[in-house]
Design a protein around this motif. Structure first.
Motif, PDB file in Angstrom:
ATOM      1  N   SER A 130       0.846  -1.331   0.107  1.00 41.62           N
ATOM      2  CA  SER A 130       0.007   0.054   0.159  1.00 41.62           C
ATOM      3  C   SER A 130       0.759   1.338  -0.033  1.00 41.62           C
ATOM      4  O   SER A 130       0.323   2.489  -0.238  1.00 41.62           O
ATOM      5  CB  SER A 130      -1.098  -0.074   1.128  1.00 41.62           C
ATOM      6  OG  SER A 130      -0.306  -0.174   2.512  1.00 41.62           O
ATOM      7  N   LYS A 131       2.039   1.322   0.280  1.00 38.38           N
ATOM      8  CA  LYS A 131       3.238   2.357   0.505  1.00 38.38           C
ATOM      9  C   LYS A 131       3.284   2.801   1.527  1.00 38.38           C
ATOM     10  O   LYS A 131       1.537   2.827   1.929  1.00 38.38           O
ATOM     11  CB  LYS A 131       3.159   3.673  -0.618  1.00 38.38           C
ATOM     12  CG  LYS A 131       3.411   2.975  -2.748  1.00 38.38           C
ATOM     13  CD  LYS A 131       4.590   1.483  -2.220  1.00 38.38           C
ATOM     14  CE  LYS A 131       4.445   1.086  -3.279  1.00 38.38           C
ATOM     15  NZ  LYS A 131       6.012   0.315  -3.538  1.00 38.38           N
ATOM     16  N   VAL A 132       4.010   3.629   1.905  1.00 42.31           N
ATOM     17  CA  VAL A 132       4.149   4.529   2.968  1.00 42.31           C
ATOM     18  C   VAL A 132       4.038   5.760   2.774  1.00 42.31           C
ATOM     19  O   VAL A 132       4.681   6.317   1.389  1.00 42.31           O
ATOM     20  CB  VAL A 132       5.743   4.129   3.947  1.00 42.31           C
ATOM     21  CG1 VAL A 132       5.616   5.300   5.109  1.00 42.31           C
ATOM     22  CG2 VAL A 132       6.118   2.950   4.124  1.00 42.31           C
ATOM     23  N   ASN A 152      -2.933   3.147   3.449  1.00 44.05           N
ATOM     24  CA  ASN A 152      -4.726   2.564   3.821  1.00 44.05           C
ATOM     25  C   ASN A 152      -4.697   3.206   5.265  1.00 44.05           C
ATOM     26  O   ASN A 152      -5.820   2.900   5.794  1.00 44.05           O
ATOM     27  CB  ASN A 152      -4.747   1.270   3.053  1.00 44.05           C
ATOM     28  CG  ASN A 152      -3.431   0.659   4.301  1.00 44.05           C
ATOM     29  OD1 ASN A 152      -2.899   1.319   4.837  1.00 44.05           O
ATOM     30  ND2 ASN A 152      -4.218  -0.723   3.468  1.00 44.05           N
ATOM     31  N   TYR A 153      -4.096   4.189   5.600  1.00 43.44           N
ATOM     32  CA  TYR A 153      -3.520   4.787   6.857  1.00 43.44           C
ATOM     33  C   TYR A 153      -3.533   3.930   8.222  1.00 43.44           C
ATOM     34  O   TYR A 153      -4.743   3.788   9.082  1.00 43.44           O
ATOM     35  CB  TYR A 153      -5.716   5.885   6.995  1.00 43.44           C
ATOM     36  CG  TYR A 153      -5.874   6.213   5.893  1.00 43.44           C
ATOM     37  CD1 TYR A 153      -4.820   7.622   5.552  1.00 43.44           C
ATOM     38  CD2 TYR A 153      -6.229   6.413   5.017  1.00 43.44           C
ATOM     39  CE1 TYR A 153      -4.989   8.277   4.321  1.00 43.44           C
ATOM     40  CE2 TYR A 153      -6.963   6.802   3.971  1.00 43.44           C
ATOM     41  CZ  TYR A 153      -5.364   7.674   3.571  1.00 43.44           C
ATOM     42  OH  TYR A 153      -5.415   9.093   2.681  1.00 43.44           O
ATOM     43  N   HIS A 154      -3.182   3.300   8.004  1.00 41.90           N
ATOM     44  CA  HIS A 154      -2.382   2.032   9.023  1.00 41.90           C
ATOM     45  C   HIS A 154      -1.104   2.413   9.532  1.00 41.90           C
ATOM     46  O   HIS A 154      -0.320   2.673   9.056  1.00 41.90           O
ATOM     47  CB  HIS A 154      -2.350   0.603   8.611  1.00 41.90           C
ATOM     48  CG  HIS A 154      -4.030   0.367   8.223  1.00 41.90           C
ATOM     49  ND1 HIS A 154      -5.040   0.443   8.435  1.00 41.90           N
ATOM     50  CD2 HIS A 154      -4.216  -0.776   7.280  1.00 41.90           C
ATOM     51  CE1 HIS A 154      -6.505  -0.156   8.502  1.00 41.90           C
ATOM     52  NE2 HIS A 154      -5.758  -0.886   7.485  1.00 41.90           N
ATOM     53  N   GLY A 174     -12.187   6.680  12.359  1.00 40.06           N
ATOM     54  CA  GLY A 174     -12.733   7.958  11.263  1.00 40.06           C
ATOM     55  C   GLY A 174     -11.885   8.228  10.883  1.00 40.06           C
ATOM     56  O   GLY A 174     -11.379   8.968   9.807  1.00 40.06           O
ATOM     57  N   LEU A 175     -10.141   7.935  10.589  1.00 40.22           N
ATOM     58  CA  LEU A 175      -9.034   7.882  10.563  1.00 40.22           C
ATOM     59  C   LEU A 175      -9.833   7.675   9.035  1.00 40.22           C
ATOM     60  O   LEU A 175      -8.759   6.347   8.384  1.00 40.22           O
ATOM     61  CB  LEU A 175      -7.665   6.961  10.965  1.00 40.22           C
ATOM     62  CG  LEU A 175      -6.260   7.648  10.548  1.00 40.22           C
ATOM     63  CD1 LEU A 175      -6.598   9.232  10.017  1.00 40.22           C
ATOM     64  CD2 LEU A 175      -5.599   7.115  10.458  1.00 40.22           C
TER      65      LEU A 175
END
Length: 218
Positions: A130-132, A152-154, A174-175
């Motif tokens: 997903s890339k940083v 993907n906001y992890h 909600g992120l």
């Protein structure tokens, strides 16, 4: 005759002055506005890599691999490293003055101050796929850690690069976009992340996430 305190500046109730101890050896050869800079603490080495936003990109032409320059704190070049990986998201220095270069695929290259590769680490498969998009490094209690945010906001955190094991932290609710800001809060047993999402503030760890405060702006 100038007054003896003319070059002193107020800072609250005290005064300070700046005294030039020496000039950087790179002098006018390095324009810092064209580079991403990472300086080690306590007068340690300085790493520079070109900021591609300042370089024109010609459609269809080959782009030269960037060079990482490692300088002493006095501006004397110690080493150069030809970077062969993907775009660098973050550079930082470990407690042992090793240079950490985090690429957008989650690969972490560790170099010594002479530019020799010491080891290669990975922040995990999710980061690779997903890339940083953001990364922070920190030093605490004799260890160095890395925290990343993927597209993907992890959040993933490795609390010690010497025994790297990337762990996913609990997602703040909600992120679904990059947070307003976030910082690492290291402690003896690991670290926590303080994440701001608009007017909400969350403290997230491996197994839980707690909302700390909300505020309204008048």
């Amino acid at each position: 005759m100038a007054h003896v305190t003319v070059d002193w500046n107020p800072l609250g109730k005290v005064f300070y002055r700046k005294v030039e101890l020496y000039s950087m050896e790179w002098q006018d050869a390095v324009d810092l506005s064209r580079f991403i800079v990472s300086a080690a603490p306590f007068g340690g080495p300085i790493a520079l890599i070109r900021d591609d936003k300042h370089f024109a990109r010609v459609q269809g032409s080959a782009i030269n691999k960037p060079i990482i320059h490692i300088f002493s704190s006095a501006g004397r070049e110690l080493a150069t490293v030809k970077w062969d990986g993907g775009p660098i998201v973050q550079m930082g220095w470990s407690v042992t003055e090793d240079l950490l270069c985090v690429a957008d695929d989650g690969t972490v290259m560790v170099y010594d101050i002479h530019g020799a590769i010491k080891k290669t680490l990975s922040m995990g498969q999710d980061a690779k796929e997903s890339k940083v998009i953001d990364c922070k490094t920190y030093n605490f209690a004799g260890r160095t850690g890395i925290a990343i945010l993927t597209s993907n906001y992890h959040f993933y955190v490795a609390n010690n690069v010497e025994e790297v094991r990337s762990r996913r932290y609990y997602d703040p609710p909600g992120l679904d976009a990059p947070p307003s800001s976030w910082v690492i809060m290291p402690h003896d047993r690991g670290s926590s992340l303080l994440v701001a999402i608009d007017n909400l503030l969350y403290l997230t760890e491996k197994g839980q996430c707690n909302r700390l405060v909300s505020c309204s702006i008048q």
